[in-house]
Design a protein around this motif. Structure first.
Motif, PDB file in Angstrom:
ATOM      1  N   VAL A 130       0.837  -1.065   0.039  1.00  0.00           N
ATOM      2  CA  VAL A 130      -0.150   0.102  -0.106  1.00  0.00           C
ATOM      3  C   VAL A 130       0.963   1.151  -0.060  1.00  0.00           C
ATOM      4  CG1 VAL A 130      -1.467   1.106   1.237  1.00  0.00           C
ATOM      5  CG2 VAL A 130      -1.766  -1.244   1.085  1.00  0.00           C
ATOM      6  N   VAL A 131       1.919   1.411   0.937  1.00  0.00           N
ATOM      7  CA  VAL A 131       2.808   2.398   1.032  1.00  0.00           C
ATOM      8  C   VAL A 131       3.560   2.555  -0.540  1.00  0.00           C
ATOM      9  CG1 VAL A 131       5.130   3.171   1.848  1.00  0.00           C
ATOM     10  CG2 VAL A 131       3.354   2.289   3.471  1.00  0.00           C
ATOM     11  N   ARG A 132       3.897   1.437  -1.022  1.00  0.00           N
ATOM     12  CA  ARG A 132       4.480   1.827  -2.273  1.00  0.00           C
ATOM     13  C   ARG A 132       3.618   2.232  -3.478  1.00  0.00           C
ATOM     14  NH1 ARG A 132       9.649  -1.126  -3.049  1.00  0.00           N
ATOM     15  NH2 ARG A 132       9.963  -2.341  -1.366  1.00  0.00           N
ATOM     16  N   LYS A 133       2.608   1.959  -3.283  1.00  0.00           N
ATOM     17  CA  LYS A 133       1.568   1.954  -4.468  1.00  0.00           C
ATOM     18  C   LYS A 133       0.502   2.930  -4.571  1.00  0.00           C
ATOM     19  CE  LYS A 133       2.095  -2.649  -6.265  1.00  0.00           C
ATOM     20  NZ  LYS A 133       2.754  -3.133  -7.474  1.00  0.00           N
ATOM     21  N   SER A 134       0.266   3.314  -3.384  1.00  0.00           N
ATOM     22  CA  SER A 134      -1.059   4.337  -3.087  1.00  0.00           C
ATOM     23  C   SER A 134      -0.467   5.687  -3.457  1.00  0.00           C
ATOM     24  CB  SER A 134      -1.325   4.442  -1.553  1.00  0.00           C
ATOM     25  OG  SER A 134      -2.257   5.482  -1.373  1.00  0.00           O
ATOM     26  N   PRO A 135      -1.611   6.167  -4.332  1.00  0.00           N
ATOM     27  CA  PRO A 135      -1.385   7.774  -4.637  1.00  0.00           C
ATOM     28  C   PRO A 135      -1.755   8.629  -3.389  1.00  0.00           C
ATOM     29  CG  PRO A 135      -3.450   6.887  -5.679  1.00  0.00           C
ATOM     30  CD  PRO A 135      -2.794   5.680  -4.990  1.00  0.00           C
ATOM     31  N   VAL A 136      -2.715   8.043  -2.286  1.00  0.00           N
ATOM     32  CA  VAL A 136      -2.933   8.841  -1.214  1.00  0.00           C
ATOM     33  C   VAL A 136      -2.148   8.604  -0.268  1.00  0.00           C
ATOM     34  CG1 VAL A 136      -4.998   8.688   0.498  1.00  0.00           C
ATOM     35  CG2 VAL A 136      -5.417   8.426  -1.892  1.00  0.00           C
ATOM     36  N   PRO A 137      -1.507   9.578   0.770  1.00  0.00           N
ATOM     37  CA  PRO A 137      -0.958   9.529   1.676  1.00  0.00           C
ATOM     38  C   PRO A 137      -1.011   8.302   2.752  1.00  0.00           C
ATOM     39  CG  PRO A 137      -1.349  11.856   1.474  1.00  0.00           C
ATOM     40  CD  PRO A 137      -2.188  10.947   0.778  1.00  0.00           C
ATOM     41  N   VAL A 138      -0.200   7.600   3.119  1.00  0.00           N
ATOM     42  CA  VAL A 138      -0.436   6.647   3.951  1.00  0.00           C
ATOM     43  C   VAL A 138       0.432   6.639   5.345  1.00  0.00           C
ATOM     44  CG1 VAL A 138      -0.326   3.972   4.327  1.00  0.00           C
ATOM     45  CG2 VAL A 138      -0.345   5.004   1.893  1.00  0.00           C
TER      46      VAL A 138
END
Ligand code: AMP
Length: 148
Positions: free
Chosen positions: A133-141
């Motif tokens: 999720v951290v690698r692929k998310s366009p939204v801050p994680v």
């Protein structure tokens, strides 16, 4: 900095995600944000109709979904006592994929999750959901590490 209007929380009902939830709830309250809670029923392989007849798979899926719903209800009852701006989703699929998809659909400003999930074995087989999720998310994680 942008406001957090919608916070998506990914839950796998592990101790780690329970712990991370305290941060999600606290942030949601602080920003008066909508809290979207998602649980993904992991479907790594589709063996429908291969080893067992179609019908028994459907029944199994139904039972898994009902079990997940009950866990979600219990979690919300116990953990969210004084906040009503939340919604829950239970979807089948690949966790990191569905988490990012839902964040987009719901226009989330932040994804919040634990760094560790239910079992260590999952990591060996499928890798870390948090990492993907951290690698692929366009939204801050935001990830929260649970120290045992
Ligand atoms: P993992 O990287 O798989 O060890 O899991 C880290 C975090 O990802 C957990 O603490 C949850 O916040 C989230 N997560 C893992 N699996 C799921 C799932 N099936 N549905 C929703 N969130 C999940």
């Amino acid at each position: 900095m942008k406001d957090f209007k919608t916070i998506l929380f990914a839950i796998d009902f592990s101790q780690s995600s329970d712990y991370a939830f305290q941060y999600a709830l606290s942030l949601a309250k602080k920003y008066d944000a909508r809290l979207v809670i998602i649980h993904v029923i992991n479907e790594p392989v589709d063996l429908r109709g291969f080893y067992v007849p179609h019908i028994s798979f459907e029944k199994l899926e139904q039972e898994i979904e009902e079990g997940a719903k009950k866990m979600m209800e219990k979690f919300c009852r116990n953990q969210i006592k004084d906040y009503s701006k939340y919604e829950t989703f239970i979807v089948p699929g690949i966790p990191y994929d569905e988490i990012i998809k839902k964040a987009n659909e719901e226009s989330a400003d932040l994804i919040l999750m634990g760094t560790h999930g239910r079992t260590g074995l999952d990591h060996v087989l499928f890798g870390s959901t948090a990492e993907k999720v951290v690698r692929k998310s366009p939204v801050p994680v935001m990830t929260v590490r649970f120290a045992e």
